[in-house]
Design an enzyme around this catalytic site. Structure first.
Site, mmCIF file in Angstrom:
data_model
loop_
_atom_site.group_PDB
_atom_site.id
_atom_site.type_symbol
_atom_site.label_atom_id
_atom_site.label_comp_id
_atom_site.label_asym_id
_atom_site.label_seq_id
_atom_site.Cartn_x
_atom_site.Cartn_y
_atom_site.Cartn_z
ATOM 1 N N TYR A 132 -45.011 -76.404 45.381
ATOM 2 C CA TYR A 132 -44.414 -75.650 44.346
ATOM 3 C C TYR A 132 -43.066 -75.354 44.729
ATOM 4 O O TYR A 132 -42.030 -74.915 43.984
ATOM 5 C CB TYR A 132 -45.197 -74.267 43.970
ATOM 6 C CG TYR A 132 -46.367 -74.464 43.188
ATOM 7 C CD1 TYR A 132 -46.229 -74.343 41.723
ATOM 8 C CD2 TYR A 132 -47.484 -74.774 43.621
ATOM 9 C CE1 TYR A 132 -47.219 -74.281 40.981
ATOM 10 C CE2 TYR A 132 -48.713 -74.976 42.943
ATOM 11 C CZ TYR A 132 -48.517 -74.852 41.594
ATOM 12 O OH TYR A 132 -49.765 -75.057 40.808
ATOM 13 N N ARG A 163 -48.706 -72.430 26.933
ATOM 14 C CA ARG A 163 -48.314 -72.803 28.302
ATOM 15 C C ARG A 163 -47.091 -74.073 27.868
ATOM 16 O O ARG A 163 -46.209 -74.174 28.735
ATOM 17 C CB ARG A 163 -49.356 -73.941 29.103
ATOM 18 C CG ARG A 163 -48.910 -74.733 30.143
ATOM 19 C CD ARG A 163 -50.064 -75.386 30.688
ATOM 20 N NE ARG A 163 -49.479 -76.107 31.910
ATOM 21 C CZ ARG A 163 -50.537 -76.564 32.821
ATOM 22 N NH1 ARG A 163 -51.834 -76.901 32.704
ATOM 23 N NH2 ARG A 163 -49.741 -77.389 33.811
ATOM 24 N N HIS A 195 -48.389 -70.075 45.605
ATOM 25 C CA HIS A 195 -47.407 -70.971 45.125
ATOM 26 C C HIS A 195 -46.249 -70.588 45.719
ATOM 27 O O HIS A 195 -45.202 -71.271 45.354
ATOM 28 C CB HIS A 195 -47.537 -70.707 43.542
ATOM 29 C CG HIS A 195 -48.703 -71.353 42.986
ATOM 30 N ND1 HIS A 195 -48.649 -71.363 41.480
ATOM 31 C CD2 HIS A 195 -49.931 -71.615 43.540
ATOM 32 C CE1 HIS A 195 -49.918 -71.663 41.271
ATOM 33 N NE2 HIS A 195 -50.644 -71.970 42.295
#
Length: 421
Positions: free
Chosen positions: A244, A90, A194
């Site tokens: 988002y 990540r 998202h």
């Protein structure tokens, strides 16, 4: 009833456990199996899970195992919450795209594609093993990018529904602002995972009064602050975009912001170390307050609701899920996966009718769906050219030079997770 959580060693899991304990009448679990290859984390999380169940008087048994096949055997539902590559991957997803002037984020843009490429083959392997062990089990996917992963599962013929906590988070926040019970708030929620907009906020159900204009007029500042967007954007749209959407509506400003502060991955890694230390305390028998900062708010309530409906134990009449389009949004392919309100029961999820979105939203939905098509092909079949085409199609990349540079970086940073690289 047996439920298995693959990725059960996640620091998210106590949030899920707390919901299972509180809502045991809705979802009467007799055996909960936490499956994870990280045995050290798994035992810490499993120990806390047992203490939470005991404190709240839940009669169910909590089992931990690193054996996937044994863990999912005879499960009625399998919940997936994986992070292939962990926080280290990540951290990379949120860093190298910035080198090309693009948003670094773990679920969208170039970082989101990297996560999809790492994740889809692993999830499909797990799903095949679930199907061999128990072909009747439902798969609930909370693994990001949820839309792409759920589409991969459905196209492979699995009994799967995707889940995200964005909608339930909005429902709870709007209910608080409006002074009503959460169950009274029905969202006209439309888009992709998202990439969604709340185009209506109705009291009492799908046919209820739309109070979105009043919500924005009276609480616009609070809504905009929660989105990390200027109120002017929300007012001009007249709807509530997912947070988002700031990556699209404020791309360059967000890139500069991300370049000047620690990554979210770095922040989460620190929290995870603190949380795991807490989980190891034998006196801790409830989810700690720090977990709320980790993310995933209301995830447990949404998961319980969905599992209860799929397994025939009731559940809310309408739920926001990720499921196959089948003409709901006529400008998308039937096999696209959309995120909308649906009715859910033991046969699966069926989207409610959706008013045709404004072209401002429909155009972006269609473009990102095209990207997801290409991303899934790259995840399933590999190849530099497929990765490049997916990046070129993504509106957060979109330029030839950026797509070329990002393709090289993506492959270099993820080679160990890409069988074809």
């Amino acid at each position: 009833m047996k439920l298995a959580v693959v990725g059960g060693g996640s620091t998210y899991t106590p949030e899920l456990i707390d919901g299972f304990a509180r809502l045991r009448d809705t979802l009467p679990i007799e055996e909960l199996v936490l499956v994870d290859p990280a045995a050290d984390r798994l035992e810490l999380v499993g120990g806390l899970a047992r203490r939470i169940f005991a404190k709240q008087g839940h009669p169910g048994r909590v089992v931990t195992t690193s054996d996937l096949d044994a863990g999912v055997a005879d499960a009625d539902a399998v919940l997936l919450q994986l992070r292939v590559g962990g926080q280290a991957a990540r951290q990379q997803d949120e860093t190298w795209p910035l080198e090309c002037g693009c948003v670094g984020q773990e679920t969208t843009g170039a970082g989101g594609l990297a996560k999809a490429l790492r994740t889809v083959p692993v999830v499909l392997d797990i799903a095949e093993r679930v199907r061999r062990t128990n072909p009747n089990a439902w798969i609930i996917d909370f693994t990001n990018p949820v839309g792409i992963v759920t589409r991969a599962l459905l196209q492979a013929g699995h009994k799967a529904v995707g889940l995200c906590n964005v909608a339930i988070g909005f429902q709870r926040k709007f209910a608080k602002l409006l002074g009503v019970a959460p169950g009274e708030v029905h969202l006209d929620h439309v888009g992709l995972n998202h990439l969604t907009w709340e185009t209506g906020v109705r009291i009492g159900g799908p046919g209820g009064d739309d109070v979105l204009p009043r919500l924005l007029a009276e609480h616009g500042d609070a809504v905009a602050e929660d989105l990390h967007m200027p109120r002017e954007i929300v007012d001009r749209l007249g709807v509530v975009p997912s947070y988002y959407l700031r990556y699209y509506y404020q791309h360059d400003a967000v890139v500069e912001e991300l370049r000047t502060k620690p990554s979210r991955a770095a922040e989460v890694a620190v929290m995870e170390r603190e949380l795991l230390e807490m989980y190891g305390d034998p006196a801790l028998d409830e989810k700690p307050e720090l977990l709320a900062r980790r993310g995933g708010a209301f995830y447990s309530e949404a998961a319980v609701d969905l599992a209860a409906s799929l397994l025939g134990n009731g559940g809310s009449p309408y739920q926001v899920v990720n499921t196959v389009n089948n003409g709901t949004l006529p400008f998308l392919p039937d096999d696209a996966v959309i995120e909308v309100q649906a009715t859910v029961d033991g046969t699966g999820a069926r989207p409610l009718a959706v008013e045709k979105p404004d072209p401002l939203y429909a155009g972006l939905i269609a473009q990102v769906t095209g990207y997801e098509d290409l991303a899934l092909q790259a995840a399933l079949h590999g190849g530099r050219d497929r990765v490049f085409k997916a990046l070129l199609a993504h509106p957060l990349v979109g330029q030839y030079a950026h797509a070329e540079a990002l393709t090289d970086r993506l492959i270099a940073h993820n080679r160990e997770h890409l069988a074809w690289a």
